[in-house]
Design a protein around this motif. Structure first.
Motif, PDB file in Angstrom:
ATOM      1  N   VAL A   1       0.909  -1.159  -0.144  1.00 22.43           N
ATOM      2  CA  VAL A   1      -0.097  -0.037   0.000  1.00 22.43           C
ATOM      3  C   VAL A   1       0.806   1.228   0.045  1.00 22.43           C
ATOM      4  O   VAL A   1       1.843   1.359   0.905  1.00 22.43           O
ATOM      5  N   VAL A   2       0.646   2.260  -0.890  1.00 26.40           N
ATOM      6  CA  VAL A   2       1.349   3.371  -1.025  1.00 26.40           C
ATOM      7  C   VAL A   2       0.825   4.592  -0.793  1.00 26.40           C
ATOM      8  O   VAL A   2      -0.392   4.999  -1.436  1.00 26.40           O
ATOM      9  N   ILE A   3       1.049   5.411   0.072  1.00 29.24           N
ATOM     10  CA  ILE A   3       0.601   6.813   0.420  1.00 29.24           C
ATOM     11  C   ILE A   3       1.515   7.783   0.134  1.00 29.24           C
ATOM     12  O   ILE A   3       2.782   7.802   0.790  1.00 29.24           O
ATOM     13  N   CYS A   4       1.303   8.617  -0.845  1.00 30.28           N
ATOM     14  CA  CYS A   4       2.201   9.894  -1.211  1.00 30.28           C
ATOM     15  C   CYS A   4       1.544  11.077  -0.486  1.00 30.28           C
ATOM     16  O   CYS A   4       0.488  11.337  -0.741  1.00 30.28           O
TER      17      CYS A   4
ATOM     18  N   LEU B   1       0.731  -3.428  -6.084  1.00 22.84           N
ATOM     19  CA  LEU B   1       0.725  -1.936  -5.521  1.00 22.84           C
ATOM     20  C   LEU B   1      -0.631  -1.347  -5.506  1.00 22.84           C
ATOM     21  O   LEU B   1      -1.157  -1.367  -6.542  1.00 22.84           O
ATOM     22  N   LEU B   2      -1.142  -0.873  -4.254  1.00 31.53           N
ATOM     23  CA  LEU B   2      -2.352  -0.271  -4.157  1.00 31.53           C
ATOM     24  C   LEU B   2      -1.906   1.343  -3.858  1.00 31.53           C
ATOM     25  O   LEU B   2      -1.353   1.373  -2.661  1.00 31.53           O
ATOM     26  N   GLU B   3      -2.536   2.133  -4.634  1.00 29.28           N
ATOM     27  CA  GLU B   3      -2.480   3.701  -4.151  1.00 29.28           C
ATOM     28  C   GLU B   3      -3.604   3.889  -3.106  1.00 29.28           C
ATOM     29  O   GLU B   3      -4.782   3.488  -3.281  1.00 29.28           O
ATOM     30  N   LEU B   4      -3.186   4.670  -2.159  1.00 29.63           N
ATOM     31  CA  LEU B   4      -4.027   5.493  -1.134  1.00 29.63           C
ATOM     32  C   LEU B   4      -3.952   6.709  -1.050  1.00 29.63           C
ATOM     33  O   LEU B   4      -2.624   7.011  -0.649  1.00 29.63           O
ATOM     34  N   ASP B   5      -4.745   7.689  -1.290  1.00 28.53           N
ATOM     35  CA  ASP B   5      -4.226   9.113  -1.229  1.00 28.53           C
ATOM     36  C   ASP B   5      -4.445   9.501   0.313  1.00 28.53           C
ATOM     37  O   ASP B   5      -5.015   8.899   1.191  1.00 28.53           O
TER      38      ASP B   5
END
Length: 396
Positions: free
Chosen positions: A169-172, A248-252
């Motif tokens: 899980v990726v948080i930018c 890979l899962l995007e999470l705002d």
């Protein structure tokens, strides 16, 4: 008890409060004179290991669970609330729903204290859901309370499993300290599969770095800081280089995951050997100027995505999960345009993949999207049309 900014108001009141107990009530609750004497008796019976008392009107006593403390009178031991690693009630960055502040506090301290439940005819609650149109009690119980219940403790002893997580899980994030903790809590509430969380701080100047320091004790979470602000695409590519998961899962940073998001997405991935992208429905919330969130419904994308539709509509496709090998094959997110990948990087990538890769739609709401006026997307809406036209017809 205040209906808005509940935690802030309670914490301010408790800063100068020196009594052993305090009682939380709601406007309109009716208290009969005999309740004072009853409270004295109940407090005398409390032992050091008791955190407080949930007080119910007698007709509800037989049907109410001790954990359902919303819309009840609650007697709290002051020291139980104001001590520990996070003293006081959780602010909106950790919990953006005022109606669940008391439940969250109860969950936070119940591992260290016992709770008693009593009933009386001297207390009559007047608070009802129809008087609060922004609340959705069914959604609170099914989607929000599980996040609170499951995200309280850091998990140790998973270091071997973390060598090969299923989902990264990726948080930018950039200056999202008012939102990021709730997004992280939603990830920590996931029950499976094995996951890791990568947080890329794009040079934040607010309280984000200090918050990320508090996450260092959890082996599932890795935080990285960009030396300067480089934009969303550059952050995603930085995460891609470090991702250990197969997906890979995007999470705002201002959104959050449904409590069953990862297990449902991983099941879909297991049954989608040829798919490179998996996407699903999402819950949509509108943020008022006061910070309150109003539920707007479930948003459903088309079952099949085309490059033309993506570029013409510019949809908010969330959640979106990519096979890591596919991202590497296509060189990740473009940092060329517009503004070096600071805008519409999601649409640009999806439009590229739509012509070559298989995308699977999962008809379940697995993500919560927050609509707010200060987001990058809302502030630059006027730039989307010219950009999409330049992609569809680069010769013009």
């Amino acid at each position: 008890m205040p209906e808005t900014r509940t935690a802030d108001s309670l914490n301010r009141s408790l800063q100068s409060y020196d009594e052993s107990y305090f009682l939380t009530l709601y406007g309109g609750d009716i208290l009969r004179p005999e309740l004072g004497e009853q409270l004295q008796g109940w407090m005398q019976d409390l032992e050091n290991g008791d955190g407080g008392i949930v007080i119910l009107p007698r007709p509800l006593f037989a049907t109410r669970s001790p954990e359902m403390i919303q819309d009840c009178a609650v007697l709290w031991r002051t020291s139980a609330v104001m001590t520990g690693t996070c003293p006081g009630f959780a602010g909106r960055n950790f919990l953006p729903f005022d109606s669940l502040v008391l439940f969250d506090q109860y969950v936070r301290i119940r591992h260290a204290y016992r709770w008693k439940m009593v009933s009386t005819d001297a207390y009559m609650p007047a608070r009802t859901y129809p008087e609060q149109p922004i609340r959705n009690p069914e959604l609170e119980a099914s989607e929000l309370m599980p996040i609170i219940q499951r995200s309280r403790t850091l998990i140790e002893g998973q270091r071997e499993a973390l060598c090969s997580p299923v989902i990264s899980v990726v948080i930018c994030t950039y200056n999202n300290a008012d939102y990021l903790p709730w997004a992280v809590r939603s990830v920590m509430a996931q029950t499976g599969p094995v996951w890791e969380l990568l947080i890329i701080d794009d040079g934040s100047t607010d309280a984000t770095p200090a918050y990320l320091e508090t996450l260092q004790g959890d082996p599932r979470i890795r935080c990285y800081r960009q030396h300067q602000n480089e934009g969303k695409a550059a952050c995603l590519n930085a995460a891609l280089k470090r991702a250990r998961g197969k997906w890979l899962l995007e999470l705002d940073a201002d959104d959050w995951l449904s409590h069953e998001s990862l297990i449902r997405l991983s099941e879909a991935a297991l049954n989608s050997k040829g798919s490179g992208v998996i996407y699903a429905d999402h819950y949509e919330w509108n943020e008022r100027r006061s910070g309150e969130l109003v539920f707007r419904g479930v948003k459903k994308p088309p079952e099949a995505l085309s490059r033309q539709w993506l570029l013409e509509e510019g949809p908010a496709l969330a959640p979106r999960m990519f096979r890591v090998g596919l991202l590497i094959k296509h060189n990740g997110w473009s940092t060329l345009m517009p503004q070096e990948g600071r805008l519409y990087e999601d649409i640009e990538l999806l439009a590229r993949l739509a012509t070559e890769e298989t995308m699977r739609y999962l008809p379940l709401p697995l993500y919560h999207r927050r609509i707010r006026s200060g987001s990058m997307t809302r502030m630059h809406e006027h730039q989307y049309k010219p950009w999409s036209l330049s992609i569809m017809d680069p010769d013009k």
